[in-house]
Design an enzyme around this catalytic site. Sequence first.
Site, PDB file in Angstrom:
ATOM      1  N   GLY A   1       1.093  -1.729   0.202  1.00 42.01           N
ATOM      2  CA  GLY A   1      -0.142   0.229   0.068  1.00 42.01           C
ATOM      3  C   GLY A   1       0.497   0.970  -0.191  1.00 42.01           C
ATOM      4  O   GLY A   1       2.697   0.903   0.156  1.00 42.01           O
ATOM      5  N   GLN A   2       0.160   2.147   0.228  1.00 39.37           N
ATOM      6  CA  GLN A   2       0.954   3.743  -0.107  1.00 39.37           C
ATOM      7  C   GLN A   2       2.413   4.090   1.142  1.00 39.37           C
ATOM      8  O   GLN A   2       3.303   3.900   0.446  1.00 39.37           O
ATOM      9  CB  GLN A   2      -0.131   5.022   0.189  1.00 39.37           C
ATOM     10  CG  GLN A   2       0.588   6.068   0.563  1.00 39.37           C
ATOM     11  CD  GLN A   2      -0.470   7.345   0.561  1.00 39.37           C
ATOM     12  OE1 GLN A   2      -1.415   6.712   1.066  1.00 39.37           O
ATOM     13  NE2 GLN A   2      -0.372   8.217   0.106  1.00 39.37           N
TER      14      GLN A   2
ATOM     15  N   ASP B   1       1.020  -8.916   1.764  1.00 36.05           N
ATOM     16  CA  ASP B   1       0.230  -8.409   1.656  1.00 36.05           C
ATOM     17  C   ASP B   1      -1.094  -9.508   1.101  1.00 36.05           C
ATOM     18  O   ASP B   1      -0.678 -10.545   0.967  1.00 36.05           O
ATOM     19  CB  ASP B   1       0.187  -7.288   0.698  1.00 36.05           C
ATOM     20  CG  ASP B   1      -0.622  -6.197   0.580  1.00 36.05           C
ATOM     21  OD1 ASP B   1      -0.821  -4.961   0.876  1.00 36.05           O
ATOM     22  OD2 ASP B   1      -1.247  -6.345  -0.169  1.00 36.05           O
ATOM     23  N   ILE B   2      -1.915  -8.436   1.082  1.00 29.64           N
ATOM     24  CA  ILE B   2      -3.171 -10.291   0.765  1.00 29.64           C
ATOM     25  C   ILE B   2      -2.495 -10.129  -1.350  1.00 29.64           C
ATOM     26  O   ILE B   2      -3.407 -11.160  -2.335  1.00 29.64           O
ATOM     27  CB  ILE B   2      -4.334  -9.568   0.348  1.00 29.64           C
ATOM     28  CG1 ILE B   2      -5.807 -10.157   0.390  1.00 29.64           C
ATOM     29  CG2 ILE B   2      -4.555  -8.093  -0.089  1.00 29.64           C
ATOM     30  CD1 ILE B   2      -5.108 -11.313   1.677  1.00 29.64           C
TER      31      ILE B   2
ATOM     32  N   TYR C   1     -14.481   3.358   9.388  1.00 34.91           N
ATOM     33  CA  TYR C   1     -13.040   3.302  10.005  1.00 34.91           C
ATOM     34  C   TYR C   1     -12.763   4.060  10.919  1.00 34.91           C
ATOM     35  O   TYR C   1     -11.343   3.822  11.525  1.00 34.91           O
ATOM     36  CB  TYR C   1     -12.412   4.525   8.344  1.00 34.91           C
ATOM     37  CG  TYR C   1     -10.512   4.254   8.224  1.00 34.91           C
ATOM     38  CD1 TYR C   1     -10.390   3.408   8.954  1.00 34.91           C
ATOM     39  CD2 TYR C   1     -10.067   5.537   8.582  1.00 34.91           C
ATOM     40  CE1 TYR C   1      -8.279   3.838   8.323  1.00 34.91           C
ATOM     41  CE2 TYR C   1      -8.874   5.830   8.612  1.00 34.91           C
ATOM     42  CZ  TYR C   1      -8.508   5.125   8.338  1.00 34.91           C
ATOM     43  OH  TYR C   1      -7.304   5.487   8.636  1.00 34.91           O
TER      44      TYR C   1
ATOM     45  N   LYS D   1     -10.922   2.052  14.289  1.00 34.06           N
ATOM     46  CA  LYS D   1      -8.719   3.077  14.591  1.00 34.06           C
ATOM     47  C   LYS D   1      -9.417   3.353  16.371  1.00 34.06           C
ATOM     48  O   LYS D   1      -8.172   3.259  16.797  1.00 34.06           O
ATOM     49  CB  LYS D   1      -8.669   4.385  13.748  1.00 34.06           C
ATOM     50  CG  LYS D   1      -8.111   3.569  13.155  1.00 34.06           C
ATOM     51  CD  LYS D   1      -6.858   2.799  12.507  1.00 34.06           C
ATOM     52  CE  LYS D   1      -6.488   2.524  10.632  1.00 34.06           C
ATOM     53  NZ  LYS D   1      -5.405   1.832  10.975  1.00 34.06           N
TER      54      LYS D   1
HETATM   55  N1  LIG Z   1      -2.366   6.871   3.589  1.00 35.68           N
HETATM   56  C1  LIG Z   1      -2.952   7.790   4.782  1.00 35.68           C
HETATM   57  O1  LIG Z   1      -3.307   9.181   4.754  1.00 35.68           O
HETATM   58  C2  LIG Z   1      -3.527   7.111   6.746  1.00 35.68           C
HETATM   59  C3  LIG Z   1      -3.643   8.015   7.328  1.00 35.68           C
HETATM   60  C4  LIG Z   1      -4.027   7.883   8.796  1.00 35.68           C
HETATM   61  C5  LIG Z   1      -3.360   6.338   8.760  1.00 35.68           C
HETATM   62  N2  LIG Z   1      -3.357   5.581   8.139  1.00 35.68           N
HETATM   63  C6  LIG Z   1      -3.137   3.786   8.483  1.00 35.68           C
HETATM   64  O2  LIG Z   1      -1.700   3.768   7.563  1.00 35.68           O
HETATM   65  C7  LIG Z   1      -2.471   2.157   7.487  1.00 35.68           C
HETATM   66  C8  LIG Z   1      -1.509   1.887   6.017  1.00 35.68           C
HETATM   67  O3  LIG Z   1      -2.252   2.637   5.330  1.00 35.68           O
HETATM   68  P1  LIG Z   1      -2.622   2.660   3.678  1.00 35.68           P
HETATM   69  O4  LIG Z   1      -2.244   4.131   3.002  1.00 35.68           O
HETATM   70  O5  LIG Z   1      -0.741   2.284   2.833  1.00 35.68           O
HETATM   71  O6  LIG Z   1      -2.799   2.007   2.672  1.00 35.68           O
HETATM   72  P2  LIG Z   1      -3.269   0.826   1.924  1.00 35.68           P
HETATM   73  O7  LIG Z   1      -4.327   0.884   1.110  1.00 35.68           O
HETATM   74  O8  LIG Z   1      -2.471   1.802   0.521  1.00 35.68           O
HETATM   75  O9  LIG Z   1      -2.935   0.029   2.015  1.00 35.68           O
HETATM   76  C9  LIG Z   1      -2.952  -1.186   2.487  1.00 35.68           C
HETATM   77  C10 LIG Z   1      -2.713  -2.840   2.176  1.00 35.68           C
HETATM   78  O10 LIG Z   1      -3.234  -3.899   2.724  1.00 35.68           O
HETATM   79  C11 LIG Z   1      -3.209  -4.854   1.959  1.00 35.68           C
HETATM   80  N3  LIG Z   1      -4.480  -5.860   3.025  1.00 35.68           N
HETATM   81  C12 LIG Z   1      -5.616  -5.667   2.608  1.00 35.68           C
HETATM   82  N4  LIG Z   1      -5.862  -7.037   2.966  1.00 35.68           N
HETATM   83  C13 LIG Z   1      -4.945  -7.323   3.098  1.00 35.68           C
HETATM   84  C14 LIG Z   1      -5.595  -9.100   4.830  1.00 35.68           C
HETATM   85  N5  LIG Z   1      -6.468  -9.442   4.663  1.00 35.68           N
HETATM   86  N6  LIG Z   1      -3.383  -9.025   4.552  1.00 35.68           N
HETATM   87  C15 LIG Z   1      -3.162  -8.771   4.125  1.00 35.68           C
HETATM   88  N7  LIG Z   1      -3.374  -7.148   3.559  1.00 35.68           N
HETATM   89  C16 LIG Z   1      -3.659  -6.614   3.226  1.00 35.68           C
HETATM   90  C17 LIG Z   1      -4.007  -4.058   0.829  1.00 35.68           C
HETATM   91  O11 LIG Z   1      -3.829  -5.255  -0.501  1.00 35.68           O
HETATM   92  C18 LIG Z   1      -2.932  -2.393   0.688  1.00 35.68           C
HETATM   93  O12 LIG Z   1      -1.887  -2.711  -0.046  1.00 35.68           O
HETATM   94  C19 LIG Z   1      -3.792   1.672   7.937  1.00 35.68           C
HETATM   95  O13 LIG Z   1      -3.664   0.744   8.586  1.00 35.68           O
HETATM   96  C20 LIG Z   1      -4.053   2.743   7.604  1.00 35.68           C
HETATM   97  O14 LIG Z   1      -5.466   3.173   7.927  1.00 35.68           O
HETATM   98  C21 LIG Z   1      -3.189   5.559   6.092  1.00 35.68           C
END
Ligand SMILES: NC(=O)c1ccc[n+]([C@@H]2O[C@H](COP(=O)([O-])OP(=O)(O)OC[C@H]3O[C@@H](n4cnc5c(N)ncnc54)[C@H](O)[C@@H]3O)[C@@H](O)[C@H]2O)c1
Length: 310
Positions: A11-12, A34-35, A139, A143
Amino acid sequence: MSRILIVGSEGQIGSQLSKALSNRDDFDCLFLCDIKEKSRTDLNYFKVDALSYDDLKKFINDNKINEVYHLAAILSAKGEKDPMRTWNLNMNSLFNVLKLAKEGIIEKVFWPSSIAVFGNNNPKNDTPQFSDKEPITSYGISKLAGENWCKYYNKTYGTDIRSIRFPGVMSYDTLSGGGTTDYAVEIFHSFKSKKKYTSFLDRETTLPMIYIDDAIDGIIKLMRASKKKLRIQSSYNLSSFSMSPKMIVEELKKIDNKFQADYAPDYRQTIADSWPNTIDDTYAREDWDWNSKYDFKKTINHILSKLALI
Ligand SMILES: NC(=O)c1ccc[n+]([C@@H]2O[C@H](COP(=O)([O-])OP(=O)(O)OC[C@H]3O[C@@H](n4cnc5c(N)ncnc54)[C@H](O)[C@@H]3O)[C@@H](O)[C@H]2O)c1
């Protein structure tokens, strides 16, 4: 020395965290999971479903992993399309990791929370660490519950779970996965392809944001901090800068005055309106020397140069 696993590595945040960790030498081994079928990296990647306790436990045991960065989640905006699926992934994958920590199989965990734990009744400016929390999204509810469970496990079972309440994360090469601040990533890609951008948030909507390099730096700093110094057992407020869609548009127009943007707020506006404008992160500054290196202008310039736009 640590043997590290990033769960949700594609992910990001995970894609940049894996890059940053792979450039360090203060741990033994790095695994990604990852999934998704494949990783975008050439690092040590495996497909593992974080919702399967048995699969996760076997993978962690087989590879003698002792430090987990658990990032898998469904984010705020996407989460509203299927609130129960969001609750299920966000909570049950966390419970799997917490259980492994309780059993002593893993020693240290990083798990990110979000400013989505806040709602309409806390102060909007300099929102304090211990402000009211009445999240309005599935969400945010997941959290907030997750934060409380982290604290519970730390206090009751002596686990070492560490967490940051992230603002919206800005990055350039991995699109974000369905959050309320995604416009701040998408707009650069429209700009690059010379397309008009329609923002789903209104022009003046001001939200706390953080540049990805700072977010990664924060994660690593918190995970390397002395446990004795950490007063917050749930999740640390973290702040960098705040901005609105209009502010980015103005910066982009300075580079190409033909760039066009308009505003068509949708259901994400209600979510954004419930979040803080600015955050008080005194505890993070005092406990583990948090200090943001990227302000608004530096973030914009960094993204533009990474995308070869300046
Ligand atoms: N990006 C933001 O702006 C932001 C802000 C606050 C908090 N967060 C938190 O940071 C974390 C990462 O955020 P992100 O932006 O990288 O999210 P994202 O959606 O880009 O990445 C999440 C990843 O989790 C993987 N995933 C989903 N289900 C899964 C499973 N069952 N098993 C394994 N992997 C699985 C997805 O394939 C994806 O690659 C999250 O917990 C999010 O809540 C992100």
